[in-house]
Design a protein around this motif. Structure first.
Motif, PDB file in Angstrom:
ATOM      1  N   ASN A   1      10.249 -11.505  -0.887  1.00 59.35           N
ATOM      2  CA  ASN A   1       9.399 -10.819  -1.764  1.00 59.35           C
ATOM      3  C   ASN A   1       8.785 -11.964  -2.665  1.00 59.35           C
ATOM      4  OD1 ASN A   1       8.881  -7.915  -1.247  1.00 59.35           O
ATOM      5  ND2 ASN A   1      11.131  -7.768  -1.636  1.00 59.35           N
ATOM      6  N   ASN A   2       7.590 -11.617  -3.271  1.00 55.56           N
ATOM      7  CA  ASN A   2       7.085 -12.323  -4.323  1.00 55.56           C
ATOM      8  C   ASN A   2       7.420 -11.981  -5.903  1.00 55.56           C
ATOM      9  OD1 ASN A   2       5.679 -13.819  -2.468  1.00 55.56           O
ATOM     10  ND2 ASN A   2       4.280 -12.049  -2.423  1.00 55.56           N
TER      11      ASN A   2
ATOM     12  N   LYS B   1       9.701 -10.206  -6.926  1.00 51.78           N
ATOM     13  CA  LYS B   1      10.330  -8.899  -6.865  1.00 51.78           C
ATOM     14  C   LYS B   1      11.826  -9.030  -6.480  1.00 51.78           C
ATOM     15  CE  LYS B   1       5.839  -6.669  -6.744  1.00 51.78           C
ATOM     16  NZ  LYS B   1       4.962  -6.027  -6.008  1.00 51.78           N
TER      17      LYS B   1
ATOM     18  N   SER C   1      -2.025 -14.944   2.097  1.00 52.28           N
ATOM     19  CA  SER C   1      -2.759 -13.621   1.714  1.00 52.28           C
ATOM     20  C   SER C   1      -1.953 -12.587   2.403  1.00 52.28           C
ATOM     21  CB  SER C   1      -4.234 -13.547   1.896  1.00 52.28           C
ATOM     22  OG  SER C   1      -4.599 -13.515   3.185  1.00 52.28           O
ATOM     23  N   CYS C   2      -1.719 -11.411   1.949  1.00 54.66           N
ATOM     24  CA  CYS C   2      -1.325 -10.353   2.607  1.00 54.66           C
ATOM     25  C   CYS C   2      -2.131  -9.884   3.602  1.00 54.66           C
ATOM     26  CB  CYS C   2      -0.695  -9.409   1.638  1.00 54.66           C
ATOM     27  SG  CYS C   2      -1.818  -8.509   0.718  1.00 54.66           S
TER      28      CYS C   2
ATOM     29  N   GLU D   1      -5.027  -7.428   2.644  1.00 55.19           N
ATOM     30  CA  GLU D   1      -6.328  -8.078   1.954  1.00 55.19           C
ATOM     31  C   GLU D   1      -6.936  -8.809   3.339  1.00 55.19           C
ATOM     32  OE1 GLU D   1      -5.163 -11.342  -0.599  1.00 55.19           O
ATOM     33  OE2 GLU D   1      -7.238 -11.450  -1.310  1.00 55.19           O
TER      34      GLU D   1
ATOM     35  N   ASP E   1      -5.805  -2.191  -3.972  1.00 55.40           N
ATOM     36  CA  ASP E   1      -5.238  -3.296  -5.009  1.00 55.40           C
ATOM     37  C   ASP E   1      -4.023  -3.843  -4.213  1.00 55.40           C
ATOM     38  OD1 ASP E   1      -3.574  -4.674  -6.589  1.00 55.40           O
ATOM     39  OD2 ASP E   1      -3.415  -3.105  -8.109  1.00 55.40           O
TER      40      ASP E   1
ATOM     41  N   SER F   1      -2.104  -6.398  -4.698  1.00 51.70           N
ATOM     42  CA  SER F   1      -0.652  -6.781  -5.089  1.00 51.70           C
ATOM     43  C   SER F   1       0.303  -5.550  -5.315  1.00 51.70           C
ATOM     44  CB  SER F   1      -1.097  -7.025  -6.763  1.00 51.70           C
ATOM     45  OG  SER F   1      -1.245  -5.890  -7.604  1.00 51.70           O
ATOM     46  N   ARG F   2      -0.152  -4.418  -4.807  1.00 51.37           N
ATOM     47  CA  ARG F   2       0.844  -3.386  -4.662  1.00 51.37           C
ATOM     48  C   ARG F   2       1.656  -3.577  -3.334  1.00 51.37           C
ATOM     49  NH1 ARG F   2      -0.116  -1.184  -9.618  1.00 51.37           N
ATOM     50  NH2 ARG F   2      -1.614   0.494  -9.551  1.00 51.37           N
ATOM     51  N   GLN F   3       2.858  -3.478  -3.543  1.00 57.11           N
ATOM     52  CA  GLN F   3       3.761  -3.560  -2.216  1.00 57.11           C
ATOM     53  C   GLN F   3       4.509  -2.274  -1.843  1.00 57.11           C
ATOM     54  OE1 GLN F   3       6.398  -6.769  -2.607  1.00 57.11           O
ATOM     55  NE2 GLN F   3       4.732  -8.446  -2.488  1.00 57.11           N
TER      56      GLN F   3
ATOM     57  N   GLU G   1       5.249   1.677  -6.664  1.00 58.72           N
ATOM     58  CA  GLU G   1       4.230   0.834  -7.516  1.00 58.72           C
ATOM     59  C   GLU G   1       2.870   1.452  -7.952  1.00 58.72           C
ATOM     60  OE1 GLU G   1       5.738  -3.547  -6.815  1.00 58.72           O
ATOM     61  OE2 GLU G   1       4.494  -2.824  -5.535  1.00 58.72           O
TER      62      GLU G   1
ATOM     63  N   GLY H   1       1.332  -6.300   1.689  1.00 52.62           N
ATOM     64  CA  GLY H   1       0.270  -5.351   0.772  1.00 52.62           C
ATOM     65  C   GLY H   1       0.895  -3.835   0.855  1.00 52.62           C
TER      66      GLY H   1
END
Ligand SMILES: [Zn+2]
Length: 379
Positions: free
Chosen positions: A186-187, A189, A238-239, A242, A280, A282-284, A288, A332
């Protein structure tokens, strides 16, 4: 007569009223204490195909699962003719129950789990052995037998997905010392263990019971697809969600749900495969998402499954589909809808997929089907 799990029968099955105040240890104990569950426990071994990193689990007991899932087209549904073990209360004890406008939604244990706590009763012991371990839940969308995502009220579906999010958050973020640290995937988290959420509908794709449900596993094992999402991120920085948003032309967009968008992937392997992307990137994880984002998922999930019940009979096929929630590192957050519209042949097995439709035509037809349904907003 309406077919449902009654409040009276549910009361006899209640082990916990909801997950909110439980520790992960208590949740795991609920599995170890479940009478009969160990009889159907999987073999405590795991193998990996080194060619594509597919994970293989073994559980011969799953062949004994009850099936009530004979071929039923929606237009043919009149009176239920088979006994549903869920409506009869012939299932495991309930760990989370939430009221809906009619009936309730609930989460209990899968009697035929693909993961099981280690022999010592807990999960930590498995860390030492390196064997697969974990727990396997079922979420019943509604206590009413015929209610599921395609025909339920949006306010009720929001409750259903919120209960999923509560469980996901509890397990992933509160399992320190119980599950291996999965943060390296994870990034920034800190998470523990891996969650996998899917839905099978129809016996052709693994759905053994008609009563609408989702499956949730929590384990020490990263799935092949989770690994692939992470690998994609490492390579592309990038995920995947995206990437898909940036590489989907306008003619492959089915519908924009404001905070998420439904598309036909340019690599559509089978007719009517589609993907919902949370915008979004940034949501995983589900936990969230805000209510507006969760509601957009409910709306799309309802639209797509409702469409499958129309389109698949048009193709001369019984409704059958898998839904996969892709979350975590590199993904993502995106949801893949896979209707069983075409068999898997030999070329597909070697990685050459031959799809009997083109993405643009499929997207156009799905747009025409879906256009009459309105987007619901939070009041
Ligand atoms: Zn039922």
């Amino acid at each position: 007569m309406k077919k449902e799990l009654s409040e009276e029968k549910a009361a006899e099955l209640i082990q916990y009223s909801c997950f909110d105040s439980l520790s992960v240890d208590e949740i795991i104990s609920g599995f170890s204490d479940e009478k009969g569950l160990s009889d159907f426990a999987p073999d405590p071994v795991l193998q990996m195909d080194p060619r594509d990193r597919s994970i293989v689990l073994f559980n011969s007991a799953r062949a004994k699962r009850p099936h009530d899932n004979k071929t039923v087209f929606r237009s043919e549904v009149k009176e239920p003719t088979t006994v549903c073990p869920i409506c009869e209360g012939n299932t495991t004890r309930i760990m989370d129950k939430a009221k809906l406008s009619s009936g309730f939604t609930f989460i209990n244990k899968n009697l035929f789990p693909i993961f099981y706590p280690s022999a010592g009763g807990g999960l930590q012991e498995g860390v030492k052995t390196g064997n697969p371990f974990g727990i396997h839940f079922l979420q019943w969308t509604s206590s009413l037998h015929d209610c599921d995502w395609h025909n339920m009220d949006m306010d009720d579906l929001l409750i259903v997905i919120t209960r999923l999010a509560v469980l996901e958050k509890k397990l992933l973020f509160c399992s320190d010392g119980i599950m291996p640290d999965s943060s390296r995937w994870n990034n920034q988290k800190q998470t523990f263990g891996f969650i996998s959420i899917i839905k099978n509908y129809g016996k052709l794709v693994g759905g053994s019971l008609l009563h609408g449900h989702q499956q949730i596993t929590f384990s020490n094992t990263i799935s092949g697809q989770q690994y692939n999402n992470w690998r994609f991120f490492q390579k592309n920085h990038s995920c995947f969600s995206e990437h898909l948003m940036d590489n989907t032309p306008e003619n492959l967009v089915i519908k924009d749900y404001e905070s998420s968008i439904l598309v036909v992937p340019y690599f559509m392997k089978r007719p009517y495969n589609c993907i919902l992307i949370v915008k979004d990137v940034s949501r995983q994880f589900l936990s969230e998402l805000n209510d507006g984002e969760l509601l957009s998922i409910c709306q799309a999930w309802a639209d797509v499954t409702n469409m499958f019940f129309d389109i698949m009979p048009e193709l001369g096929r019984e409704p059958a589909f898998n839904i996969l929630v892709h979350d975590g590192p590199g993904a993502g957050l995106y949801i893949e809808f896979l209707p069983y519209t075409q068999e898997t042949g030999g070329y597909e097995q070697v990685g050459l997929w031959v799809c009997q439709a083109d993405p643009a035509s499929v997207a156009e037809y799905m747009r025409s089907k879906i256009s009459k349904r309105q987007i619901r907003r939070l009041s």
